[in-house]
Design an enzyme around this catalytic site. Structure first.
Site, short mmCIF file in Angstrom:
data_model
loop_
_atom_site.label_atom_id
_atom_site.label_comp_id
_atom_site.label_asym_id
_atom_site.label_seq_id
_atom_site.Cartn_x
_atom_site.Cartn_y
_atom_site.Cartn_z
N HIS A 68 0.83 -1.21 0.00
CA HIS A 68 0.00 0.00 0.00
C HIS A 68 0.86 1.25 0.00
CE1 HIS A 68 -2.65 2.96 2.25
NE2 HIS A 68 -3.27 2.77 1.11
N GLU A 71 2.00 1.81 -3.48
CA GLU A 71 0.91 2.34 -4.32
C GLU A 71 0.87 3.86 -4.24
OE1 GLU A 71 -3.34 3.62 -3.59
OE2 GLU A 71 -3.28 1.47 -3.13
N HIS A 72 1.00 4.41 -3.05
CA HIS A 72 1.02 5.87 -2.89
C HIS A 72 2.22 6.49 -3.59
CE1 HIS A 72 -2.01 6.96 0.38
NE2 HIS A 72 -2.18 5.65 0.22
N GLU A 148 -4.48 8.45 6.64
CA GLU A 148 -5.47 7.55 6.03
C GLU A 148 -5.87 6.45 7.01
OE1 GLU A 148 -5.99 4.72 2.04
OE2 GLU A 148 -4.06 5.65 2.49
#
Length: 445
Positions: A68, A71-72, A148
């Site tokens: 993840h 991904e950012h 987040e």
């Protein structure tokens, strides 16, 4: 098209016509890169996705959350484009771009007008192949991801979902949160994420799927040129990475009951059992079962818990299937004082499916609901692109709308009861978030 179309990993070219006269084509480059397209008559837009079959379940203990995190970071710039350049590329043409990290794959995607598809290919290729993972941006994004995670932790339904997956899957990697947790993100290092990037973003890992207004031959030429411009040597022979085994594994339950105390107005309850794997031939049976139980406003859960008793606003059931395991669950949000009663009602409706046949009317209605929803979903090129990518990565076969409808129509009352009986016999797990404690569920745990 009749039946499913297999996607062998050793067949470099495939082409066939699917329902609605869409043309599906697949090319495997000598390097192992797979390029798939579904050309849909009358489309003026296209959705493109760049997939790698690595997700949160594939992380090592030292780098939980890296998938993840990466991904950012792939949106944060390359040697030729800044993060702002990437954003402007799509904003300037009214396009959309984003990414998703799942438990078994990651996808970077964009939706644009047909004339802007070449631009989308160039930008997404640059992002995926040439991210700098700049140290300053790495630290900035660490803060973004922590925010987040904090936002998700403020959502009690998200918390219930995470605790539920942990309860069902236990130590299995599918039980881990996709985004990691604050501790693992704080501990993440650029070197570990960089190693994760270099190990999993290679020609043999890459799947590109496009649906909508697309010319396959031009797409292959453009993708090849973009990958070579990024420095990938596509002349080096390579076979696509093998797909995960579709064999189910035994799941050791993490816990029977998990409660998280939060001073909020509702109790968010999830209960359920291990489900079926993605390749299970009974997935159409599960879809119909889920529709009858909690898939809409006419479902048993909605009618019993909300309409007849007024105990919840949101109540539904769901199923998630992965390569070697799955989960089937039920959710409700209700007053904390009613948590035990609602959980008992949901469980009773679930078990009743295993003990009594559904009616022919319920079966007809469920099949109609799923058939209509399947057809309507394919009006969107996003859905078609995702279907194509998952078919290549997970299933190894393509199932079009006609075949989907045929399989749904074959489901019988006996099929539903048989599968419900198997599921209901599996270990039950409950997760609840709110002003509740374990005693609220003493009657069923």
């Amino acid at each position: 098209m009749n039946d499913a179309v297999a996607f062998p990993l050793d067949e470099p070219e495939l082409s066939f016509t699917a329902s609605g006269d869409s043309l599906v084509r697949r090319t495997i480059l000598p390097s192992g890169v797979r390029i798939l397209s579904e050309s849909v008559p009358g489309s003026r837009s296209a959705t493109i996705g760049y997939w790698v079959a690595v997700g949160s379940r594939d992380e090592l203990p030292a780098n939980y959350g890296s998938t993840h995190f990466l991904e950012h970071l792939l949106f944060k710039g390359t040697p030729t484009r800044s993060a702002l350049d990437i954003a402007i590329s799509f904003d300037a043409v009214g396009g959309e771009h984003n990414a998703m990290t799942a438990k078994e794959y990651t996808c970077y995607y964009a939706k644009v007008q047909d004339r802007d598809l070449p631009m989308a290919v160039d930008v997404l290729t640059d992002m995926l192949t040439s991210s700098r993972l700049d140290p300053t941006e790495f630290e900035n994004e660490r803060g973004v991801i922590l925010e987040e995670l904090a936002m998700a932790d403020d959502d009690p339904s998200d918390v219930a979902g995470e605790r539920f997956f942990e309860a069902v899957f236990g130590a299995h990697p599918l039980g881990r949160p996709i985004g990691g947790n604050p501790e693992t993100i704080q501990a993440a290092t650029r070197d570990a994420v960089w190693d994760h990037y270099r190990a999993n973003y290679r020609p043999q890992d890459l799947v590109i799927s496009v649906a909508g207004a697309v010319d396959h031959d031009l797409l292959v030429v453009r993708v090849t040129a973009a990958l070579e411009a990024a420095g990938w040597d596509l002349s080096i022979p390579g076979a696509p990475v093998g797909r995960r085994s579709g064999e189910g594994v035994e799941i050791a339950r993490g816990s029977a009951l998990t409660t998280v105390h939060r001073p909020i107005e509702q109790a968010n309850i999830m209960l359920g059992v291990p489900g079926i794997v993605a390749a299970d031939d009974r997935r159409a049976h599960l879809s119909v079962l889920n529709s009858v139980l909690g898939g809409g406003m006419s479902s048993r859960l909605f009618q019993e818990v909300r309409e007849r008793r007024g105990l919840a606003y949101s109540v539904y059931s769901f199923g998630s299937s992965y390569s070697d395991a799955g989960v089937f669950g039920l959710y409700a949000g209700c007053s904390p004082s009613k948590a035990g009663q609602v959980a008992e009602l949901m469980l009773a409706e679930f078990r009743r499916l295993a003990e009594e046949d559904v009616t022919e009317e319920e079966l007809r209605r469920a099949v109609g609901q799923l058939s209509g929803a399947s057809a309507l979903a394919l009006e969107d090129s996003d859905t078609r692109m995702s279907r194509l990518g998952r078919a290549e990565i997970t299933m190894g076969e393509f199932i079009d709308l006609d075949e989907t409808l045929r399989r749904l129509a074959l489901v019988t009352v006996a099929d539903i009861r048989s599968l419900a009986g198997e599921l209901a016999a599996r270990p039950l797990s409950i997760a609840a978030v709110g002003t509740v404690d374990d005693s609220a569920f003493s009657a069923i745990v």
